[in-house]
Design a protein around this motif. Structure first.
Motif, mmCIF file in Angstrom:
data_model
loop_
_atom_site.group_PDB
_atom_site.id
_atom_site.type_symbol
_atom_site.label_atom_id
_atom_site.label_comp_id
_atom_site.label_asym_id
_atom_site.label_seq_id
_atom_site.Cartn_x
_atom_site.Cartn_y
_atom_site.Cartn_z
ATOM 1 N N UNK A 212 1.169 -1.314 -0.163
ATOM 2 C CA UNK A 212 0.283 0.273 0.203
ATOM 3 C C UNK A 212 0.609 1.733 -0.055
ATOM 4 N N UNK A 213 0.319 2.337 -0.325
ATOM 5 C CA UNK A 213 1.240 3.646 0.058
ATOM 6 C C UNK A 213 0.641 4.324 1.475
ATOM 7 N N UNK A 214 0.008 3.814 1.962
ATOM 8 C CA UNK A 214 -0.317 4.906 3.601
ATOM 9 C C UNK A 214 1.227 4.263 3.999
ATOM 10 N N UNK A 215 1.448 4.670 5.728
ATOM 11 C CA UNK A 215 2.564 4.148 6.917
ATOM 12 C C UNK A 215 2.691 3.484 6.391
ATOM 13 N N UNK A 216 2.496 2.078 6.599
ATOM 14 C CA UNK A 216 2.619 0.558 6.890
ATOM 15 C C UNK A 216 3.602 -0.058 5.380
ATOM 16 N N UNK A 217 3.253 1.202 4.265
ATOM 17 C CA UNK A 217 3.463 0.990 3.141
ATOM 18 C C UNK A 217 5.125 1.517 2.811
ATOM 19 N N UNK A 218 5.166 2.757 3.651
ATOM 20 C CA UNK A 218 6.519 3.517 3.242
ATOM 21 C C UNK A 218 7.382 2.990 4.942
ATOM 22 N N UNK A 219 7.056 2.095 4.844
ATOM 23 C CA UNK A 219 7.592 1.468 6.356
ATOM 24 C C UNK A 219 8.599 0.812 6.027
ATOM 25 N N UNK A 220 7.673 -0.287 4.741
ATOM 26 C CA UNK A 220 7.928 -1.531 4.784
ATOM 27 C C UNK A 220 9.275 -0.768 3.177
ATOM 28 N N UNK A 221 8.996 -0.299 2.814
ATOM 29 C CA UNK A 221 10.178 0.249 1.452
ATOM 30 C C UNK A 221 11.386 1.309 1.986
ATOM 31 N N UNK A 222 10.407 1.832 2.938
ATOM 32 C CA UNK A 222 12.253 1.656 3.987
ATOM 33 C C UNK A 222 13.177 1.036 4.735
ATOM 34 N N UNK A 223 11.979 -0.398 5.656
ATOM 35 C CA UNK A 223 12.607 -1.569 5.272
ATOM 36 C C UNK A 223 14.089 -2.270 4.414
ATOM 37 N N UNK A 224 12.704 -2.052 3.040
ATOM 38 C CA UNK A 224 13.724 -2.936 2.303
ATOM 39 C C UNK A 224 14.791 -2.146 1.580
ATOM 40 N N UNK A 225 14.598 -0.440 1.952
ATOM 41 C CA UNK A 225 15.868 -0.154 1.076
ATOM 42 C C UNK A 225 17.229 -0.188 1.911
ATOM 43 N N UNK A 226 16.590 0.062 3.220
ATOM 44 C CA UNK A 226 17.942 -0.651 4.867
ATOM 45 C C UNK A 226 18.996 -2.316 4.653
ATOM 46 N N UNK A 227 17.238 -2.814 4.069
ATOM 47 C CA UNK A 227 17.551 -4.733 3.439
ATOM 48 C C UNK A 227 18.922 -4.159 2.609
ATOM 49 N N UNK A 228 18.125 -3.532 1.663
ATOM 50 C CA UNK A 228 19.499 -3.935 -0.047
ATOM 51 C C UNK A 228 21.297 -2.784 0.591
#
Length: 186
Positions: free
Chosen positions: A12-28
């Motif tokens: 999603x594009x909500x806060x949960x989606x933003x956290x998920x994208x941030x976590x994936x960027x950190x993972x990478x």
């Protein structure tokens, strides 16, 4: 769970989606950092390995040359041969460190298989007996149960046991005893 190979997907594009994208960027970024470290360690290990081989060769030549000294130089000859032996021991230790760096850099997962414990201990005893004898240390293998097996990466476990046994032998004085054995607990 520490598995950096699995992407974190944002649904999603909500806060949960933003956290998920941030976590994936950190993972990478973590994966990229780990790859850089592994490449750096591999490079350092390869650069150190070459001079170690040369030093090992020269220590052997020094020992051989000392053995050819005339009988009259007995104490000097013994001192040089002993110094060359100590140099070789330290070079062997450094080679182990370099191999550990390379193993970490390769990041190979353990290859588990059924390993006979008695056979493993017999190999370690056979490999370490010459050094123990040269130091006047008694190296013995305790009675080990028949048909005792474990599921392990044989190379990794053998390397660790070999290192521990060599360290034990090197820490002993002449006349001491190092005993290899296994205890089974349930």
């Amino acid at each position: 769970e520490g598995d950096l190979s699995r992407p974190i997907t944002a649904q999603s594009d909500d806060e949960v989606g933003q956290v998920a994208r941030a976590l994936d960027e950190m993972r990478q970024r973590l994966m990229a950092r780990d790859e850089e470290r592994q490449m750096m360690l591999a490079g350092i290990a390869h650069e150190v390995r070459n001079p170690l081989g040369g030093m090992e060769l020269y220590a052997g030549l020094l020992s051989d040359a000392a053995a050819e000294l005339p009988e009259e130089s007995g104490a000097l000859r013994v001192e040089i041969v002993d110094a060359a032996r100590r140099i070789r021991e330290q070079l062997h230790y450094l080679s182990g460190v370099v191999n550990d760096f390379l193993a970490f850099a390769r990041d190979t997962p353990p290859q588990r298989k059924t390993v006979d414990v008695r056979g493993l201990l017999e190999d370690i005893t056979r490999l370490c007996t010459p050094e123990a004898a040269s130091r006047g240390v008694e190296l013995v293998m305790a009675t080990t149960p028949d048909a005792l097996t474990v599921q392990v990466d044989e190379g990794m476990v053998k390397g660790a046991l070999l290192n521990l046994t060599q360290n034990a032998v090197q820490a002993c004085r002449a006349g001491n005893r190092v005993e290899l054995g296994v205890t089974v607990t349930h």
